[in-house]
Design an enzyme around this catalytic site. Structure first.
Site, PDB file in Angstrom:
ATOM      1  N   CYS A 131       0.897  -1.414  -0.406  1.00 54.19           N
ATOM      2  CA  CYS A 131      -0.215  -0.274  -0.319  1.00 54.19           C
ATOM      3  C   CYS A 131       1.045   1.460   0.185  1.00 54.19           C
ATOM      4  CB  CYS A 131      -1.045  -0.412   1.286  1.00 54.19           C
ATOM      5  SG  CYS A 131      -1.622   1.262   1.186  1.00 54.19           S
ATOM      6  N   GLY A 185      -8.111  -5.084  -9.709  1.00 50.98           N
ATOM      7  CA  GLY A 185      -8.153  -4.766  -8.703  1.00 50.98           C
ATOM      8  C   GLY A 185      -8.940  -3.458  -9.248  1.00 50.98           C
TER       9      GLY A 185
END
Length: 330
Positions: free
Chosen positions: A102, A228
């Protein structure tokens, strides 16, 4: 067949990426219906789990129809990661995934997510703390490195495999790139081709069409693809890719009626899981993606994001279906 611990996946599985505020149970259920082979929870703060934060605890909810499903955790403290992995183990997911990818500042500043890419020794210690605290398979999702001058995915892959990581998903960008610029899958191919690497290697980044999925499958030799952003509002992408792999042909695009049905399900399941009010509010950001490419849609979208009662929202969805009957979405 691809194996992760006792989990058996089909040849070249398609995985739904863990995405904050997106990959919750209602959305995962839709993706499973439309061909996702394995899915992950939204990422969960190890510190939040230990504090018993309500939002973190809710993210532990998994359902049998989702399996195989992994729960993803993140953090920068060994003790917290070990304790959180024990908490996660109690809800019996199929695996635990660790987020070292992330790029968001508030995560990186805490020495977690992609921030750990600057300290591979710490990454190894954090990962070993999780592995030693669970009997579940442990996998990792990460990036190529911190920036172009410090790409270290080769070292990361070898060292993580050496301590028992059972699969690695690699987003083909550095942290410095965030989600911008070109993703470079050649680094993923190099990891996959390393004779020392025996664990499955999954590629992630910019897969948004069946053609690109097939091109990257053939060009980079990875074991599977993690999807994603391309699945947000478009869960059909998984079966579209599978159909293209088998036949070389495209499935018909989802009609407006198909999209309305998906939204109706998403909203219903969100209200069932989160409660009526929260389910309605947290489904609102998804409407734009579900109905992308439909002309003159703004008045309907305005209703969808402002109405507060289920019966009104379902009535608008019926209106949309009737108004666009026979309409072909480009």
């Amino acid at each position: 067949m691809i194996k992760i611990g006792n989990i058996e996946l089909p040849d070249f599985p398609l995985l739904l990426a863990p995405m904050e505020d997106v990959s919750d149970p209602p959305f995962r259920r839709l993706c499973k219906m439309h061909g996702a082979d394995m899915m992950y929870s939204e990422f969960i703060s190890s510190e939040g789990l230990i504090r018993d934060a309500i939002k973190s605890r809710m993210k532990l909810d998994i359902f049998d129809y989702e399996r195989p499903v992994g729960i993803q955790i993140f953090g920068g403290d060994e003790e917290a990661m070990a304790l959180s992995s024990k908490i996660v183990t109690t809800v019996n997911p199929d695996l635990i995934d660790i987020n070292f990818g992330c790029p968001v500042k508030k995560v990186v500043c805490k020495g977690a997510g992609a921030g750990v890419l600057k300290d591979v020794d710490l990454m190894v210690r954090l990962t070993k703390a999780v592995i030693d605290s669970t009997n579940l398979p442990v996998t990792v999702k990460t990036r190529l490195g911190w920036d172009d001058s410090s790409i270290n995915i080769d070292e990361v892959a070898e060292r993580l495999q050496d301590i028992g990581v059972q699969a690695l998903s690699i987003h083909a960008r550095t942290r410095a790139q965030m989600y911008k610029g070109h993703s470079d899958w050649s680094h993923i191919a190099r990891v996959k081709n390393n004779p020392r690497i025996t664990m499955p290697i999954f590629g992630n980044g910019d897969i948004d069409s069946p053609e690109k999925a097939l091109q990257y499958k053939n060009e980079y030799g990875i074991d599977g693809i993690m999807i994603g952003r391309a699945a947000i509002g478009y869960p059909w992408i998984f079966n579209e890719i599978k159909h293209y792999f088998k036949t070389g042909e495209h499935l018909a695009k989802p009609t407006v009626a198909d999209r309305v049905e998906a939204v109706r399900n998403h909203l219903t399941w969100a209200m069932d899981w989160k409660g009526e009010r929260l389910g309605i509010v947290e489904t609102r950001p998804h409407y734009t993606n579900y109905f992308k490419g439909i002309h003159s849609f703004k008045p309907y979208k305005q209703k969808l994001v402002t109405l507060d009662h289920p019966e009104e929202l379902f009535a608008v969805l019926n209106e949309i279906q009737d108004a666009y009957s026979g309409y072909e979405v480009v």
